[in-house]
Write a protein that holds these residues in place. Structure first.
Motif, PDB file in Angstrom:
ATOM      1  N   GLU A 100       0.816  -1.216   0.000  1.00  0.00           N
ATOM      2  CA  GLU A 100       0.000   0.000   0.000  1.00  0.00           C
ATOM      3  C   GLU A 100       0.853   1.272   0.000  1.00  0.00           C
ATOM      4  O   GLU A 100       0.505   2.268  -0.649  1.00  0.00           O
ATOM      5  CB  GLU A 100      -0.922  -0.019   1.229  1.00  0.00           C
ATOM      6  CG  GLU A 100      -2.018   1.010   1.144  1.00  0.00           C
ATOM      7  CD  GLU A 100      -3.043   0.853   2.268  1.00  0.00           C
ATOM      8  OE1 GLU A 100      -2.840  -0.002   3.152  1.00  0.00           O
ATOM      9  OE2 GLU A 100      -4.046   1.590   2.239  1.00  0.00           O
ATOM     10  N   TYR A 102      -5.778  -1.286  -3.780  1.00  0.00           N
ATOM     11  CA  TYR A 102      -4.919  -0.147  -3.445  1.00  0.00           C
ATOM     12  C   TYR A 102      -5.118   1.018  -4.418  1.00  0.00           C
ATOM     13  O   TYR A 102      -4.994   2.179  -4.028  1.00  0.00           O
ATOM     14  CB  TYR A 102      -3.442  -0.576  -3.405  1.00  0.00           C
ATOM     15  CG  TYR A 102      -3.124  -1.485  -2.238  1.00  0.00           C
ATOM     16  CD1 TYR A 102      -3.840  -1.389  -1.050  1.00  0.00           C
ATOM     17  CD2 TYR A 102      -2.109  -2.441  -2.322  1.00  0.00           C
ATOM     18  CE1 TYR A 102      -3.555  -2.229   0.022  1.00  0.00           C
ATOM     19  CE2 TYR A 102      -1.821  -3.280  -1.262  1.00  0.00           C
ATOM     20  CZ  TYR A 102      -2.555  -3.174  -0.090  1.00  0.00           C
ATOM     21  OH  TYR A 102      -2.277  -4.005   0.969  1.00  0.00           O
ATOM     22  N   SER A 147      -6.166   4.373  -2.448  1.00  0.00           N
ATOM     23  CA  SER A 147      -5.244   5.510  -2.513  1.00  0.00           C
ATOM     24  C   SER A 147      -5.841   6.661  -3.323  1.00  0.00           C
ATOM     25  O   SER A 147      -5.214   7.698  -3.482  1.00  0.00           O
ATOM     26  CB  SER A 147      -3.934   5.068  -3.165  1.00  0.00           C
ATOM     27  OG  SER A 147      -4.186   4.680  -4.509  1.00  0.00           O
TER      28      SER A 147
END
Ligand SMILES: NC(=O)c1ccc[n+]([C@@H]2O[C@H](COP(=O)([O-])OP(=O)(O)OC[C@H]3O[C@@H](n4cnc5c(N)ncnc54)[C@H](OP(=O)(O)O)[C@@H]3O)[C@@H](O)[C@H]2O)c1
Length: 456
Positions: free
Chosen positions: A85, A122, A126
């Motif tokens: 991550e 991710y 994000s």
């Protein structure tokens, strides 16, 4: 800092797909001004390359001989562990700094499907890609799962993070010139439109033969085999284009609606199934000695629609056969005069040639020139490559260009995948031990015995 109109981010940028297909396609599209002048390619990889050493390695690996200067201008290598991550924050910052409000963003997942769950999670968490943002597209390649259940799981995961309109599933066969041309040949020619049904068509053969073996792809191929690797995707795509009803328009969803209707109506003759495995398959590195994976498959299918009910579709694909050739043969019924006049019963055939050379051929009966009264077969042939020197595009160029322009006709929609996997899962229930073959000559008589058909 310079901002870009198109940013392409490649996950798995050190792999085979990127070196052999994607980078050459980007270079060609850019060189021909088919993608914006302000384009940036971000190549993600976990190895410690510089921009220069990355490109050098990829040029060698992909045997890329053209476009080096262009790629030097376009590509930035970004070292990153895509399964962690922490790596995403710097990537998001970088992309943010390179884009403006209208920037088109492509995220190309050139990675195995086992990495999709973690990577897409991710990407979403994000905020690299925002669900519903039409300027951001996710692109990935077949295999779309290995059966219906796994395909569903991948799809559900994708829909959790992205909207369908953001998703582009590539089956590169659909980017081939002649595959795109099937609809033109069918629907823009009166002579075919009028006879495209079971009263005039005797049978249809869909063939994809290869001469190579598995070329070191043991890990993938032994889990897959010819049925899943080729029939589920390429051959059923060809079948659906050949058998579909005229779509309302050439637009993506109208075409896919008709293709899906075909896939829902495909059945197969379990007694005509042939599975083969080339001799020496077990000697390939990393193939278990007792592997039963098929490298050849033949099946007789039917499309139970009013248009095609009763017409056999012979599907055949395999490795280590006599030649590399992908084609579709539509064979028409004899005329009543042929029978009445007792002429040799040679039939009209339409050849749709996909590889290695794309084109169309039409086999007709014609009188042998001169004093004899005999009839002979003649072929009228149109070879695309012979007439389009320099203008022919590779499948990937066409597909990438379509993604940048939001055109989805040549990409696979989820329900196409769903119905094709459902058929393959069904066929799998009848899978038999594969017949060992030395070459294609070992298989031809078997097919003829089972179906009466002589396959080319
Ligand atoms: N090659 C083709 O012509 C082709 C055609 C159709 C479909 N596809 C599909 O496209 C996808 C990619 O194929 P490919 O042939 O390019 O595969 P590949 O040569 O094996 O490359 C895979 C890429 O994924 C990266 N990768 C693998 N495991 C990783 C991990 N745990 N963490 C981070 N990166 C990882 C590799 O990085 P490293 O280099 O660091 O290992 C490499 O860049 C596959 O799903 C394949 O089935 C490929």
């Amino acid at each position: 800092m310079m901002v870009y109109d198109l940013i392409i981010t490649i996950f798995g940028a050190t792999g085979d797909l990127t070196s052999r297909k994607l980078l050459p396609a980007f270079a060609k599209l850019y060189g021909e001004k088919q993608i914006p002048e302000k384009t940036k390619i971000i190549a993600l990889g976990r190895r410690p390359y510089t921009d220069e050493s990355y490109l050098e390695t990829m040029m060698q690996a992909g045997k890329i001989t053209q476009g080096e200067e262009i790629l030097k201008e376009l590509v930035t290598y970004f070292p990153m562990e895509i399964t962690e991550e922490d790596g995403y924050k710097p990537l998001v910052s970088m992309v943010e700094s390179l884009k403006h409000q209208e920037t088109r963003e492509l995220y190309y997942l050139a990675i195995g499907p086992e990495l999709f769950p973690i990577v897409t999670k991710y990407m979403n968490q994000s905020s690299l890609v925002i669900q519903g943002n039409a300027n951001q597209s996710i692109v990935f390649e077949k295999p779309f799962g290995h059966d219906l259940e796994s395909a569903r799981a991948i799809n559900e995961m994708l829909w959790r993070y992205f909207d369908e309109k953001q998703i582009y599933r590539i089956d590169h066969y659909l980017g081939k010139e002649m595959i795109q041309n099937i609809m033109m040949v069918r629907f823009a020619n009166r002579i075919f439109e009028e006879i495209w049904h079971n009263r005039s068509i005797k049978n249809i053969k869909i063939i994809a033969k290869e001469t190579e073996g598995i070329l070191g792809r043991a890990g993938y191929y032994d889990q897959s085999g010819a049925l899943k690797d080729m029939v589920q995707s390429h051959l059923l795509q060809m079948l659906s284009l050949i058998a579909m009803e005229p779509p309302l328009s050439y637009f993506s969803d109208d075409v896919k609606d008709e293709k899906v209707k075909v896939l829902k109506h495909v059945t197969f003759d379990k007694d005509s199934l042939i599975f083969g495995q080339y001799k020496g398959y077990h000697d390939e590195s990393n193939i278990p000695k007792d592997s039963q994976t098929e490298t050849f498959v033949f099946l007789k299918a039917f499309v139970n629609t009013p248009r095609f009910k009763g017409v056999p579709f012979y599907l055949m694909t395999g490795k280590k056969l006599d030649k590399k050739e992908s084609l579709i043969i539509i064979e028409f019924e004899e005329t009543s005069e042929q029978r009445k006049w007792n002429l040799p019963l040679s039939t009209n055939k339409l050849y749709i040639k996909i590889a290695p050379l794309d084109g169309v051929g039409l086999v007709l009966n014609s009188k042998v020139p001169g004093l004899r009264d005999d009839v002979e077969e003649v072929e009228l042939e149109y070879c695309i490559a012979c007439h389009a020197v320099g203008n022919l595009s590779e499948a990937y160029e066409k597909l990438i260009k379509d993604i940048t322009g939001h055109h989805k006709t040549l990409f696979t929609r989820w329900d196409e995948i769903e119905f094709s996997w459902s058929l393959i899962d069904h066929i799998k229930k009848y899978q038999k031990e594969p017949i060992s073959y030395q070459d294609y000559e070992d298989l031809k008589p078997l097919i003829q015995d089972l179906t009466g058909e002589l396959m080319p």
